[in-house]
Structures are given as structure tokens and as C-alpha cells.
Write an enzyme that holds these catalytic residues in place. Structure first.
Site, PDB file in Angstrom:
ATOM      1  N   LYS A  20      35.243  -6.355  24.322  1.00 38.05           N
ATOM      2  CA  LYS A  20      34.336  -6.478  25.475  1.00 38.05           C
ATOM      3  C   LYS A  20      32.879  -6.336  25.036  1.00 38.05           C
ATOM      4  O   LYS A  20      32.031  -7.129  25.425  1.00 38.05           O
ATOM      5  CB  LYS A  20      34.707  -5.410  26.515  1.00 38.05           C
ATOM      6  CG  LYS A  20      33.832  -5.406  27.749  1.00 38.05           C
ATOM      7  CD  LYS A  20      34.559  -4.827  28.939  1.00 38.05           C
ATOM      8  CE  LYS A  20      34.456  -3.314  29.042  1.00 38.05           C
ATOM      9  NZ  LYS A  20      33.119  -2.859  29.484  1.00 38.05           N
ATOM     10  N   SER A  21      32.585  -5.334  24.230  1.00 35.85           N
ATOM     11  CA  SER A  21      31.187  -5.109  23.821  1.00 35.85           C
ATOM     12  C   SER A  21      30.659  -6.298  23.030  1.00 35.85           C
ATOM     13  O   SER A  21      29.518  -6.734  23.225  1.00 35.85           O
ATOM     14  CB  SER A  21      31.092  -3.856  22.943  1.00 35.85           C
ATOM     15  OG  SER A  21      31.390  -2.715  23.688  1.00 35.85           O
ATOM     16  N   ARG A  25      27.623  -9.150  24.078  1.00 39.45           N
ATOM     17  CA  ARG A  25      26.462  -9.390  23.208  1.00 39.45           C
ATOM     18  C   ARG A  25      26.412 -10.837  22.737  1.00 39.45           C
ATOM     19  O   ARG A  25      25.334 -11.437  22.653  1.00 39.45           O
ATOM     20  CB  ARG A  25      26.512  -8.428  22.023  1.00 39.45           C
ATOM     21  CG  ARG A  25      26.155  -6.995  22.448  1.00 39.45           C
ATOM     22  CD  ARG A  25      26.734  -5.970  21.525  1.00 39.45           C
ATOM     23  NE  ARG A  25      26.285  -4.608  21.815  1.00 39.45           N
ATOM     24  CZ  ARG A  25      26.801  -3.819  22.760  1.00 39.45           C
ATOM     25  NH1 ARG A  25      27.798  -4.259  23.530  1.00 39.45           N
ATOM     26  NH2 ARG A  25      26.342  -2.600  22.956  1.00 39.45           N
ATOM     27  N   GLY A  89      28.206  -1.913  33.490  1.00 37.10           N
ATOM     28  CA  GLY A  89      27.095  -1.108  32.982  1.00 37.10           C
ATOM     29  C   GLY A  89      26.453  -1.765  31.771  1.00 37.10           C
ATOM     30  O   GLY A  89      25.235  -1.726  31.598  1.00 37.10           O
ATOM     31  N   ARG A 117      25.410   4.551  39.115  1.00 38.42           N
ATOM     32  CA  ARG A 117      25.312   4.947  37.703  1.00 38.42           C
ATOM     33  C   ARG A 117      23.838   5.056  37.282  1.00 38.42           C
ATOM     34  O   ARG A 117      22.986   4.338  37.798  1.00 38.42           O
ATOM     35  CB  ARG A 117      26.108   3.955  36.838  1.00 38.42           C
ATOM     36  CG  ARG A 117      27.587   4.036  37.235  1.00 38.42           C
ATOM     37  CD  ARG A 117      28.454   3.176  36.397  1.00 38.42           C
ATOM     38  NE  ARG A 117      28.434   3.572  35.006  1.00 38.42           N
ATOM     39  CZ  ARG A 117      28.991   2.862  34.038  1.00 38.42           C
ATOM     40  NH1 ARG A 117      29.597   1.730  34.322  1.00 38.42           N
ATOM     41  NH2 ARG A 117      28.952   3.284  32.804  1.00 38.42           N
ATOM     42  N   GLN A 162      24.401   1.411  24.993  1.00 30.94           N
ATOM     43  CA  GLN A 162      23.780   0.569  26.027  1.00 30.94           C
ATOM     44  C   GLN A 162      22.272   0.797  26.055  1.00 30.94           C
ATOM     45  O   GLN A 162      21.492  -0.158  26.132  1.00 30.94           O
ATOM     46  CB  GLN A 162      24.404   0.877  27.390  1.00 30.94           C
ATOM     47  CG  GLN A 162      25.862   0.454  27.451  1.00 30.94           C
ATOM     48  CD  GLN A 162      26.518   0.759  28.780  1.00 30.94           C
ATOM     49  OE1 GLN A 162      25.939   1.415  29.638  1.00 30.94           O
ATOM     50  NE2 GLN A 162      27.740   0.290  28.948  1.00 30.94           N
ATOM     51  N   ASP A 305      35.233   5.560  25.159  1.00 28.84           N
ATOM     52  CA  ASP A 305      36.065   4.926  26.186  1.00 28.84           C
ATOM     53  C   ASP A 305      37.543   5.282  26.034  1.00 28.84           C
ATOM     54  O   ASP A 305      38.342   5.017  26.935  1.00 28.84           O
ATOM     55  CB  ASP A 305      35.884   3.403  26.139  1.00 28.84           C
ATOM     56  CG  ASP A 305      34.476   3.012  26.563  1.00 28.84           C
ATOM     57  OD1 ASP A 305      33.832   3.785  27.296  1.00 28.84           O
ATOM     58  OD2 ASP A 305      34.011   1.935  26.142  1.00 28.84           O
ATOM     59  N   LYS A 332      30.615   7.423  33.940  1.00 28.80           N
ATOM     60  CA  LYS A 332      31.250   6.126  33.650  1.00 28.80           C
ATOM     61  C   LYS A 332      31.693   5.486  34.975  1.00 28.80           C
ATOM     62  O   LYS A 332      31.233   5.880  36.034  1.00 28.80           O
ATOM     63  CB  LYS A 332      32.424   6.328  32.688  1.00 28.80           C
ATOM     64  CG  LYS A 332      31.991   6.826  31.315  1.00 28.80           C
ATOM     65  CD  LYS A 332      31.159   5.803  30.589  1.00 28.80           C
ATOM     66  CE  LYS A 332      30.721   6.277  29.225  1.00 28.80           C
ATOM     67  NZ  LYS A 332      29.765   5.350  28.607  1.00 28.80           N
ATOM     68  N   ARG A 336      34.990  10.461  34.734  1.00 28.21           N
ATOM     69  CA  ARG A 336      36.244  10.449  33.963  1.00 28.21           C
ATOM     70  C   ARG A 336      36.714  11.835  33.531  1.00 28.21           C
ATOM     71  O   ARG A 336      37.843  11.956  33.060  1.00 28.21           O
ATOM     72  CB  ARG A 336      36.126   9.503  32.753  1.00 28.21           C
ATOM     73  CG  ARG A 336      36.146   8.049  33.167  1.00 28.21           C
ATOM     74  CD  ARG A 336      36.161   7.090  31.977  1.00 28.21           C
ATOM     75  NE  ARG A 336      36.128   5.711  32.463  1.00 28.21           N
ATOM     76  CZ  ARG A 336      35.721   4.677  31.751  1.00 28.21           C
ATOM     77  NH1 ARG A 336      35.303   4.852  30.509  1.00 28.21           N
ATOM     78  NH2 ARG A 336      35.733   3.461  32.257  1.00 28.21           N
TER      79      ARG A 336
HETATM   80  C1  S3P Z   1      29.224   0.111  25.677  1.00 27.98           C
HETATM   81  C2  S3P Z   1      28.751   1.365  25.412  1.00 27.98           C
HETATM   82  C3  S3P Z   1      29.351   2.591  25.947  1.00 27.98           C
HETATM   83  C4  S3P Z   1      30.746   2.335  26.507  1.00 27.98           C
HETATM   84  C5  S3P Z   1      30.812   1.086  27.345  1.00 27.98           C
HETATM   85  C6  S3P Z   1      30.412  -0.116  26.506  1.00 27.98           C
HETATM   86  C7  S3P Z   1      28.520  -1.046  25.085  1.00 27.98           C
HETATM   87  O1  S3P Z   1      28.528   3.085  26.983  1.00 27.98           O
HETATM   88  O2  S3P Z   1      31.183   3.441  27.267  1.00 27.98           O
HETATM   89  O3  S3P Z   1      32.129   0.881  27.815  1.00 27.98           O
HETATM   90  O4  S3P Z   1      29.094  -2.156  25.060  1.00 27.98           O
HETATM   91  O5  S3P Z   1      27.391  -0.863  24.627  1.00 27.98           O
HETATM   92  P1  S3P Z   1      27.301   4.069  26.660  1.00 27.98           P
HETATM   93  O6  S3P Z   1      26.410   3.354  25.739  1.00 27.98           O
HETATM   94  O7  S3P Z   1      26.613   4.330  27.967  1.00 27.98           O
HETATM   95  O8  S3P Z   1      27.941   5.283  26.082  1.00 27.98           O
END
Ligand code: S3P
Length: 418
Positions: A20-21, A25, A89, A117, A162, A305, A332, A336
């Protein structure tokens, strides 16, 4: 309501969805690059669909064919857009930084959960670069107005990929040098992808330095998501043997393996490969007798996560576990710490909330019961793993939120989602 039967054993080989991350990007950066990009094995969960929607609105052309995306990027984003980030987020925080450097105005907003959030955590560091970002009482909607950015040194109080990424994406358009330092290194996919696309970026421990750069389009093959694989890895540890194929094992993401080491879970990594700057491997996990563990703040970012799942494994272990330094879990998709503790206690475990983590007294055998997802995808999937491993199984209310990161999760478990 999803009925989950307990199972005597759980074995199999699994191909998991794309990370996902990295998918977020790849979509964002290719949308801002000059040229055409093909992204393969992209995750098309709801969060990444939100990113596609926003980037199209800003002027990128994105064609989707299953898990392959073709993106025609544009370095100049359209002005005056209202960007609906849904539940994501990552979308709202990264994009706030990216848009802030593009000399345009924009409104970024999302669903009910996203709207509570914290967003000051991106607005404040971006202000140090001269960005004009206003929040709504610290939350979304967030409004960005056009201003020229200048480099700055940003020291983050929390480790957050993030927030770090928002600053780096703004730093791409800022005059001079921007640095970001965080207390413990968080996932570094942004840094790796920016470097691969030609950005002037260097990394020195927990400090990242970036200067104004143009991005060149670069094809990306997304590895499978270790955060999605983790549910199947946990089932191997609890109930049999699982092999998860082609999983991303970037060291900033593999805290689950650190947790496995401390719990005494038997696993091995096979077929090491490198793809687009990211390492992958097949992960084999076998049924293991687990013992309690201790985790502290420095362990948290690389398994942020996976912590609900790690807490669940502790509930099935022998002995007491203590997890501290995980206050970030409270902000989150759900709180959580509260939702994980409720989940574990509702299926017969013993989990006590603390302000920044959990104390879990392992019971080895849990009876099962009924739980809610709290509309949080990771809680829904953790609940499914937990119930499969209980004596009697149980029900999960509102399980369909797993589509945020893993649309066919229940099918992969061999179930139909009702
Ligand atoms: C993510 C960073 C994490 C993670 C989120 C995805 C990202 O959040 O919990 O599911 O893709 O950069 P934080 O950067 O707020 O910890």
C-alpha cells in the site's frame, strides 16, 4: 456480520496484494513526473483508489487494468481542486506536502474517520518551509494556498513516515536545502523512490536531506505488502505452515520478524530478490510455541501497522507481554490501543490497555466470541486471524472495511464475505 469458524490447522501458499505505501508513492510521484510510467502489482484497495482520484483531479492521466496502472504525469498540477482523500491518512498527509510546493491552491478532505485524525503534525513542519497550510481545528479539511517554499531544517518529535514524506515532497520544490530528522527511522519508501526517480536526496541515519529536483518517470514493480502478508504469517505460526510469496522486506517494515524472533516463532526467508530498490523474499512460517515478549518505542515504527496482530499473538503465547512507546496507535483509523484490547478480551484473552501500549497475559487457548471491526481494516483482519485460532470461532461485525488495504482478504482465507 462475518462468521469465522475455528480451524484445527491452516496451511498454504499465498500471493498477497501489492504494498500500500509503495503503491501510494508510485501513483503520486509518477503523476508529478514528466513522462509515462507503468506500475505493476499495484494495490487497488480503496486507499490507493483515493490517491488515483486525487492525482487525476490534479491533472495526471491514469489508466487502470487490473493491478497494472499506466500514468501520464504532469509536473504542473491544476489549481483550485477539491481532493477527496477518502479514509487514507497517507493520501492526505503526503499530498498536502506535495501540493504545498506546487504554487496552487487546493482543499484536501476525507471521510468521518480521516476528519478526526491529526493534521497539525504536517501543517506545522510545512510552515517551517514557508508553506501556507491551514487545518480545521487541527484536522481536515486542510487548505493549501500558493506560496514559494524555502529549505529548512525540520526535527520531528514523532517518527512518522507520512509526516517525513510530506516535508520531503514539499522540499522537492523548495529553494535551498531541506533536512528532516526523526527520532527512530520510519519506513523509507519515499526516499528510495525519489532517489530512483532522480531527486537530489541523501540519507544519513535518521536525517534525510533534499534539494529542489525534477522527477523523471520510472516504471515500478510493487512488491507484495508485508503488512498484508503478516496475517497469513501469523496463521502459520498459530495453526500450521504458510508460505507468503514475493513479500517486501525493506528493513524499515519488517518489525514483525523482530516480534517473531522474540515470541519464538519459526520462520525462514527464501528467494531473496531486489526490485526497483526494494528487497523481496518468500516468507515461510511454521507452527510455533510462543512465549511473551517485550517491545519498546524503538521497536514500534517498523511494525506500527502490525502491532494489533502482534498483541493478538501475545494473547496466544505463554507468559506476559508488555508493549510500550506505541501511543501513535491511538490516532490510526481507530484508537488501536482500545480496539485491539477490546478485540482480544472479547475472544477470551487478557489484554490491558496502558496509555502507550498493552500488557497482555498469554493464555495459549482462547475460547472465541463476537467482535466489531470499528470500521478499521487492520482490526477486522486481526480479528479474523484471532477467531480462526480460537476454540469456537465467532463473528465479526462490519468486516468489509478490509477493502481499504486488502480487498480479497476473506477470499484468500477461503471464505465468502457476507
Ligand atoms: C504509512 C505510514 C504509517 C502507517 C500507515 C502508512 C505510510 O503512518 O501507519 O499505514 O505509507 O507512510 P505514520 O507515518 O503516521 O506512522
Amino acid at each position: 456480520m462475518q462468521r469465522i469458524q475455528s480451524r484445527a490447522s491452516f496451511e498454504g501458499e499465498f500471493e498477497l496484494p501489492g504494498d500500500k505505501s509503495i503503491t501510494h508513492r508510485a501513483i503520486m510521484l509518477s503523476s508529478g513526473a514528466d513522462g509515462e510510467t507503468t506500475i505493476t502489482n499495484a494495490l487497488m484497495g480503496e486507499d490507493c483508489v483515493s490517491t488515483c482520484r486525487c492525482m487525476r483531479s490534479l491533472g495526471a492521466e491514469i489508466d487502470v487494468d487490473g493491478t497494472t496502472l499506466r500514468v501520464r504525469g504532469t509536473p504542473r498540477f491544476r489549481r483550485g481542486r477539491e481532493l477527496n482523500c477518502g479514509n487514507s491518512g497517507t493520501t492526505i498527509r503526503l499530498l498536502t506536502g506535495y501540493v504545498a510546493g506546487k504554487m496552487i491552491d487546493a482543499k484536501l478532505y476525507g471521510d468521518e474517520s480521516l476528519s478526526v485524525r491529526p493534521m497539525k503534525r504536517v501543517a506545522e513542519p510545512l510552515a517551517l518551509l514557508g508553506a501556507n497550510v491551514t487545518t480545521t481545528d487541527g484536522h481536515a479539511p486542510v487548505f493549501v494556498s500558493p506560496t514559494a517554499l524555502h529549505g529548512a531544517d525540520v526535527e520531528l518529535q514523532i517518527s512518522s513516515a507520512q509526516v517525513k514524506s510530506a516535508v520531503l515532497l514539499a522540499g522537492l520544490s523548495a529553494d535551498g536545502v531541506t533536512t528532516v530528522t526523526e527520532p527512530v527511522k520510519s519506513r523509507d519508501h519515499t526516499e528510495r523512490m525519489l532517489q530512483a526517480m532522480g531527486a537530489n536526496l541523501t540519507v544519513d541515519g535518521t536525517k534525510v536531506t533534499i534539494q529542489r529536483s525534477e522527477l523523471r518517470a520510472m516504471d515500478v514493480c510493487v512488491p507484495s505488502d508485508v503488512s498484508s502478508a503478516a496475517y497469513f504469517m501469523a496463521l502459520g505460526a498459530l495453526k500450521g505452515k504458510t508460505l507468503c510469496k514475493n513479500v517486501g522486506i525493506n528493513p524499515t517494515r519488517t518489525g514483525i520478524l523482530t516480534a517473531f524472533d522474540r515470541l519464538g516463532v519459526k520462520y525462514s526467508l527464501l528467494n531473496h530478490r531486489v526490485s526497483a530498490g526494494e528487497e523481496t523474499a518468500d516468507i515461510l512460517v511454521e507452527r510455533s510455541d510462543m512465549r511473551g515478549l517485550e517491545l519498546t518505542a524503538k521497536d514500534v515504527p517498523s511494525m506500527i501497522d502490525e502491532l494489533p496482530l502482534v498483541a493478538l499473538l501475545c494473547a496466544f503465547a505463554d507468559g506476559e507481554s508488555r508493549i510500550t512507546g506505541a501511543k501513535e496507535l491511538r490516532v490510526k483509523e481507530s484508537d488501536r490501543i482500545r480496539t485491539t484490547a477490546e478485540l482480544i478480551n472479547n475472544i477470551g484473552g487478557d489484554c490491558q490497555e496502558t496509555p502507550d501500549g498493552f500488557i497482555i497475559r498469554g493464555k495459549k487457548k482462547l475460547v472465541g466470541g463476537n467482535v466489531d471491526s470499528y470500521l478499521d481494516h487492520r482490526i477486522a483482519m486481526t480479528a479474523a486471524v484471532g477467531l480462526i485460532a480460537t476454540e469456537n470461532g465467532g463473528n465479526i461485525a462490519r468486516p468489509e472495511c478490509c477493502a481499504i488495504s486488502f480487498p480479497d482478504f476473506f477470499e484468500k482465507l477461503g471464505m465468502k464475505l457476507y
